[in-house]
Design a protein around this motif. Structure first.
Motif, PDB file in Angstrom:
ATOM      1  N   ASP A  87      13.681 -18.986 -19.920  1.00 35.23           N
ATOM      2  CA  ASP A  87      13.326 -19.823 -18.790  1.00 35.23           C
ATOM      3  C   ASP A  87      14.850 -20.419 -18.376  1.00 35.23           C
ATOM      4  OD1 ASP A  87      10.524 -20.713 -19.997  1.00 35.23           O
ATOM      5  OD2 ASP A  87      11.683 -20.398 -21.508  1.00 35.23           O
ATOM      6  N   ILE A  88      16.293 -20.407 -19.170  1.00 33.34           N
ATOM      7  CA  ILE A  88      16.997 -21.434 -18.487  1.00 33.34           C
ATOM      8  C   ILE A  88      18.567 -20.096 -18.937  1.00 33.34           C
ATOM      9  CG2 ILE A  88      18.765 -22.795 -19.431  1.00 33.34           C
ATOM     10  CD1 ILE A  88      16.772 -24.648 -19.882  1.00 33.34           C
ATOM     11  N   MET A  89      19.289 -20.039 -17.663  1.00 31.84           N
ATOM     12  CA  MET A  89      20.220 -19.355 -18.462  1.00 31.84           C
ATOM     13  C   MET A  89      21.805 -19.831 -17.279  1.00 31.84           C
ATOM     14  SD  MET A  89      18.724 -16.108 -16.302  1.00 31.84           S
ATOM     15  CE  MET A  89      18.298 -16.433 -14.387  1.00 31.84           C
ATOM     16  N   LEU A  90      22.853 -19.580 -18.503  1.00 31.86           N
ATOM     17  CA  LEU A  90      23.593 -19.589 -17.806  1.00 31.86           C
ATOM     18  C   LEU A  90      24.422 -19.359 -16.706  1.00 31.86           C
ATOM     19  CD1 LEU A  90      25.402 -22.395 -18.023  1.00 31.86           C
ATOM     20  CD2 LEU A  90      27.342 -21.114 -19.625  1.00 31.86           C
ATOM     21  N   CYS A  91      24.840 -19.340 -15.439  1.00 31.91           N
ATOM     22  CA  CYS A  91      25.605 -18.184 -14.394  1.00 31.91           C
ATOM     23  C   CYS A  91      27.294 -18.920 -14.737  1.00 31.91           C
ATOM     24  CB  CYS A  91      24.870 -18.871 -13.434  1.00 31.91           C
ATOM     25  SG  CYS A  91      25.301 -17.245 -12.715  1.00 31.91           S
ATOM     26  N   GLN A  92      28.269 -18.028 -14.078  1.00 29.35           N
ATOM     27  CA  GLN A  92      28.962 -18.717 -13.623  1.00 29.35           C
ATOM     28  C   GLN A  92      29.491 -19.613 -12.602  1.00 29.35           C
ATOM     29  OE1 GLN A  92      32.009 -17.886 -15.198  1.00 29.35           O
ATOM     30  NE2 GLN A  92      31.764 -16.305 -16.904  1.00 29.35           N
ATOM     31  N   ASP A  93      29.832 -20.498 -12.058  1.00 31.66           N
ATOM     32  CA  ASP A  93      30.153 -20.773 -10.944  1.00 31.66           C
ATOM     33  C   ASP A  93      30.449 -19.890 -10.175  1.00 31.66           C
ATOM     34  OD1 ASP A  93      29.055 -23.627 -11.396  1.00 31.66           O
ATOM     35  OD2 ASP A  93      31.524 -24.240 -11.906  1.00 31.66           O
ATOM     36  N   ASN A  94      31.708 -19.099  -9.709  1.00 34.12           N
ATOM     37  CA  ASN A  94      31.955 -18.449  -9.557  1.00 34.12           C
ATOM     38  C   ASN A  94      30.626 -17.255  -8.982  1.00 34.12           C
ATOM     39  OD1 ASN A  94      34.658 -19.322  -8.161  1.00 34.12           O
ATOM     40  ND2 ASN A  94      35.599 -18.438 -10.153  1.00 34.12           N
ATOM     41  N   SER A  95      29.755 -16.374  -9.893  1.00 31.29           N
ATOM     42  CA  SER A  95      29.147 -15.955  -9.746  1.00 31.29           C
ATOM     43  C   SER A  95      28.094 -16.350  -8.661  1.00 31.29           C
ATOM     44  CB  SER A  95      28.530 -14.898 -10.555  1.00 31.29           C
ATOM     45  OG  SER A  95      29.727 -14.231 -10.869  1.00 31.29           O
ATOM     46  N   PHE A  96      27.423 -17.588  -8.454  1.00 28.17           N
ATOM     47  CA  PHE A  96      26.225 -18.100  -8.631  1.00 28.17           C
ATOM     48  C   PHE A  96      26.023 -18.406  -7.412  1.00 28.17           C
ATOM     49  CE2 PHE A  96      24.082 -21.932 -11.402  1.00 28.17           C
ATOM     50  CZ  PHE A  96      22.471 -21.341 -10.519  1.00 28.17           C
ATOM     51  N   GLN A  97      26.832 -18.170  -6.195  1.00 22.78           N
ATOM     52  CA  GLN A  97      25.453 -17.722  -5.076  1.00 22.78           C
ATOM     53  C   GLN A  97      26.001 -16.572  -4.741  1.00 22.78           C
ATOM     54  OE1 GLN A  97      28.052 -19.779  -1.818  1.00 22.78           O
ATOM     55  NE2 GLN A  97      28.449 -21.856  -2.937  1.00 22.78           N
ATOM     56  N   LYS A  98      26.594 -15.499  -5.272  1.00 19.10           N
ATOM     57  CA  LYS A  98      26.162 -14.256  -5.058  1.00 19.10           C
ATOM     58  C   LYS A  98      24.919 -14.029  -5.726  1.00 19.10           C
ATOM     59  CE  LYS A  98      27.721 -11.491  -7.734  1.00 19.10           C
ATOM     60  NZ  LYS A  98      28.659 -10.892  -9.085  1.00 19.10           N
ATOM     61  N   MET A  99      24.286 -14.306  -7.548  1.00 19.37           N
ATOM     62  CA  MET A  99      23.699 -14.524  -7.297  1.00 19.37           C
ATOM     63  C   MET A  99      22.132 -14.949  -6.733  1.00 19.37           C
ATOM     64  SD  MET A  99      24.321 -11.948  -9.898  1.00 19.37           S
ATOM     65  CE  MET A  99      22.753 -11.925 -11.052  1.00 19.37           C
TER      66      MET A  99
END
Lengths: 418, 302
Positions: A87-99
């Motif tokens: 439901d919830i997952m962490l994402c690196q800030d630097n990858s966030f927009q890419k994802m």
């Protein structure tokens, strides 16, 4: 033998079926995150706090590495089956927009469902795509320069001498410190490009323009940063290690005078109890002759994403924790995860003097964080970062900087041209 | 007439039934191979002709666009060069070493044969990532190798092995040789044991030196198995991934990155480009096919 096999088969069948039944149950939140001492520890404290009012909601925290989460998202999106995701997952800030840009069907747009008031603007920008919010900000990556005060004293310096200075002044002082202590001043991982990114963000510069075009070869901030960095490496003021663990090792062994990194590095520093009272932090040197240069920057940090198709309301209800000062206050002592939620800096654990560092470092860091200029990441951040790291390494080994940066820009344009 | 027809008919059905049974036994395996292996291959080939976001792939214009781009991609060309450097140096050295070890261990009067064989084969039992990390630690700036060399006065100051383009490649090659020599040795050893010992005895009576025995008796008789190991090693080296990721992380400045590592980066690290990644993996397939064909042509004179 046959019987045993049959029993085993039946058992696996029953187990896998019960697992399916479990996942379908209501009132359960699954969370994927990494680092048991940091993200997982803070989520566990959060889950306990949530359970006080919601005793029947089951919260399952699973340890999954950042790159594995990204791979799992890619697989789920391509297969068109999001049921494999939490439901919830962490994402690196630097990858966030890419994802988000590449897998928009996975991430929930929470712009109108969550209150972003109070979060640092530069921080929230990492998980914002075309003006829509997809992530709930978590930890800060505010950069600090941390020094071994005992080594500095050996060379006749104090941390105050290294505060609010420029890189040129730093180079002069660091040279003396290195001569007197016989130790490199800082240590970093070779080929990561971390330092350059920290330096250019401290001027509010990015590897991309506002329009999203790659901006490497005519970027004065990048050129200045690389020149400064390469010079420090050549003089042996910065030691380049080949791996992350090797770098952490130099801190633990006391073979360098300090470190220059996101504030989460304090977790590793404080892990060596025998160095208590021997450290202090300050802001970074600024780049000379660059417009908008400051003493503050950011490196790393991550934000929480909510998967589409899950019980978004329940997940968001749980995530209200991240607007709760008590939560940030509770997680700080065990994890040293520093908030990007401004009201948290008034919390008692933030204003208290930290025993290890000898000053209220956490309040200082939140304050630094408010002055960090924001930068542009976009979908091609890692393409640009890898290309730039190549250029830096080649430049240190004697190549021409302008042509290396031009080539790096070509490499990124090539990837963007597909 | 009718009689002969009658005797023929049951024979036909018998034969048909037999072949049918055969096909029936083949069916599950074939279906699984087609479904799990051939179908994905065909899909991967189709993907290699596409471009766009991972979930919205479209056929590119022109179709072979991804393949065309490859030859303009400097990082891909670097990875290609690196991979072939590994291949050209590592495979011959490793196979020769394996052959030497195998013939040493095949000596009849050697004591503790089992122990030596186990020792040389043991590296193969270690996981790829863990041995890579061990090598990375050994060759670190303040690592074991530097400490030994400096203490023995062979080096004035420590060398940053993994941060040097040549050094990084050399360490990867060394690691590969350590890991895979024993594996190939086992193949040689097992087929050497099928060579009759009396041949060697006869040769020795004729005055052949151990070296002549190796080149004139052992190697010709081992030719088929040498061919197999050469093809397997070539294939394995072209698909090298773990060492590049765990040992050097492709660095410094892509000086040790392999093709598979670059393919992984294009798919999962940088902005994902599935079509291009698939096209690059097909390039590896083509290269493996060509190299194997050459080796078969050269090695197999039957």
């Amino acid at each position: 033998m046959k019987k045993l096999l049959a029993v085993l088969l039946a058992l696996t069948l029953v187990l896998s079926m019960s697992a399916v039944a479990f996942a379908a149950e209501d009132g359960k939140i699954t969370i994927w995150t990494w680092d048991p001492n940091f993200n997982i520890a803070s989520m566990k404290i959060g889950a306990d706090m949530y359970h006080v009012d919601h005793p029947d909601v089951e919260i399952e925290i699973q340890e999954v590495q950042s790159e594995d989460i990204e791979t799992a998202v890619a697989q789920a999106a391509v297969a068109g089956d999001l049921s494999t995701l939490p439901d919830i997952m962490l994402c690196q800030d630097n990858s966030f927009q890419k994802m988000v840009i590449n897998y928009p069907e996975v991430y929930t747009d929470i712009t109108d469902k969550y209150d972003f008031e109070g979060f640092g603007e530069a921080k929230a920008a990492y998980s914002t795509v075309e003006g829509r919010h997809y992530g709930i900000p978590f930890d800060a990556g505010t950069v600090v320069a941390a020094y071994r005060t005992d080594y500095l004293a050996e060379a006749g310096y104090t941390v105050a001498d290294l505060t609010d200075i420029t890189w040129t002044e730093f180079a002069e002082k660091a040279k003396e410190i290195k001569e007197k202590t016989g130790k490199p001043v800082f240590c970093t991982q070779a080929g990561s490009g971390d330092w350059i990114l920290i330096m250019i963000q401290s001027c509010g510069a990015s590897m991309f323009t506002e329009e999203g075009a790659v901006n490497l070869k005519d970027n004065e901030a990048i050129k200045a940063a690389i020149t400064v960095y390469a010079d420090l490496v050549k003089q042996g003021i910065i030691l380049e290690t080949n791996s992350w663990d090797e770098m952490i090792g130099t801190l633990a062994n006391g073979s360098v005078c300090g470190t220059f990194n996101g504030c989460w590095i304090l977790g590793s520093i404080m892990a060596t109890a025998d160095q208590s009272g021997k450290w202090d932090i300050t802001n970074l040197p600024s780049l000379e002759g660059i417009e908008g240069a400051t003493h503050y920057s950011n490196n790393g940090g991550s934000s929480w994403a909510i998967t589409q198709g899950t019980d978004v309301d329940l997940a968001l209800d749980f995530m209200q924790l991240y607007r709760n000062v008590d939560f940030y206050n509770a997680i700080l002592p065990t994890t040293s995860a520093i908030a990007t939620f401004a009201p948290a800096k008034e919390a008692p654990n933030y204003t208290a003097v930290n025993e290890f560092m000898g000053s209220p470092v956490f309040a200082t860091i939140v304050e630094y964080g408010m002055s960090v200029p924001s930068n542009i990441t976009g979908a091609y951040y890692y393409d640009a970062r890898n290309a730039m790291a190549t250029a830096i390494t080649n430049y240190i080994n004697g190549a021409d900087l302008d042509s290396e940066l031009a080539q790096a820009e070509d490499t990124v344009n090539f990837a963007m041209g597909f | 007439m009718s009689n002969s027809e009658q005797t023929k008919k049951p024979g036909m059905t018998m034969e048909r039934r037999r072949s049918l049974t055969g096909w029936l036994f083949l069916l599950p395996g074939s279906v699984l191979i087609v479904w799990m292996s051939f179908y994905p291959m065909v899909r991967a080939f189709l993907v290699s002709l596409m471009r766009g976001k991972p979930t919205a792939l479209e056929y590119s214009e022109p179709l072979w666009r991804n393949y065309q781009y490859m030859f303009k991609d400097k990082v891909f060309l670097t990875s290609l060069k690196n991979t072939f450097t590994y291949l050209i140096i590592q495979v011959p050295v490793m196979l020769v070493l394996a052959l030497i070890f195998a013939s040493l261990l095949n000596q009849k009067d050697l004591k503790l044969k089992g122990l030596f064989r186990t020792c040389i084969f043991l590296p193969c039992a270690t996981a790829l990532v863990s041995y890579s990390i061990v090598f990375r630690t050994l060759f670190a700036y303040d690592g074991f190798i530097n400490a030994i060399l400096v203490k023995a006065n062979l080096l004035k100051e420590p060398v940053n092995w993994l941060n040097d383009p040549t050094g990084a490649k050399a360490v990867i090659i060394l690691a590969l040789i350590w890991r895979w020599t024993g594996y190939n040795m086992v193949f040689y050893l097992s087929s050497m044991q099928s060579i009759d010992y009396s041949i060697y005895e006869a040769a020795r009576i004729d005055g052949a030196s151990p070296f002549t025995q190796l080149t004139k008796i052992t190697m010709p008789l081992l030719k088929p198995i040498i061919l197999v190991t050469a093809i397997m090693s070539t294939n394995g080296t072209l698909q090298l991934y773990d060492e590049s990721v765990a040992l050097t992380n492709g660095g410094p400045a892509n000086a040790s990155i392999t093709m598979s590592h670059y393919i992984y980066n294009t798919t999962f690290v940088t902005s994902p480009n599935f079509g291009y990644a698939a096209a690059m993996s097909f390039m590896i397939l083509i290269m493996v096919a060509i190299l194997s064909a050459i080796q078969m042509k050269v090695g197999d004179k039957r």
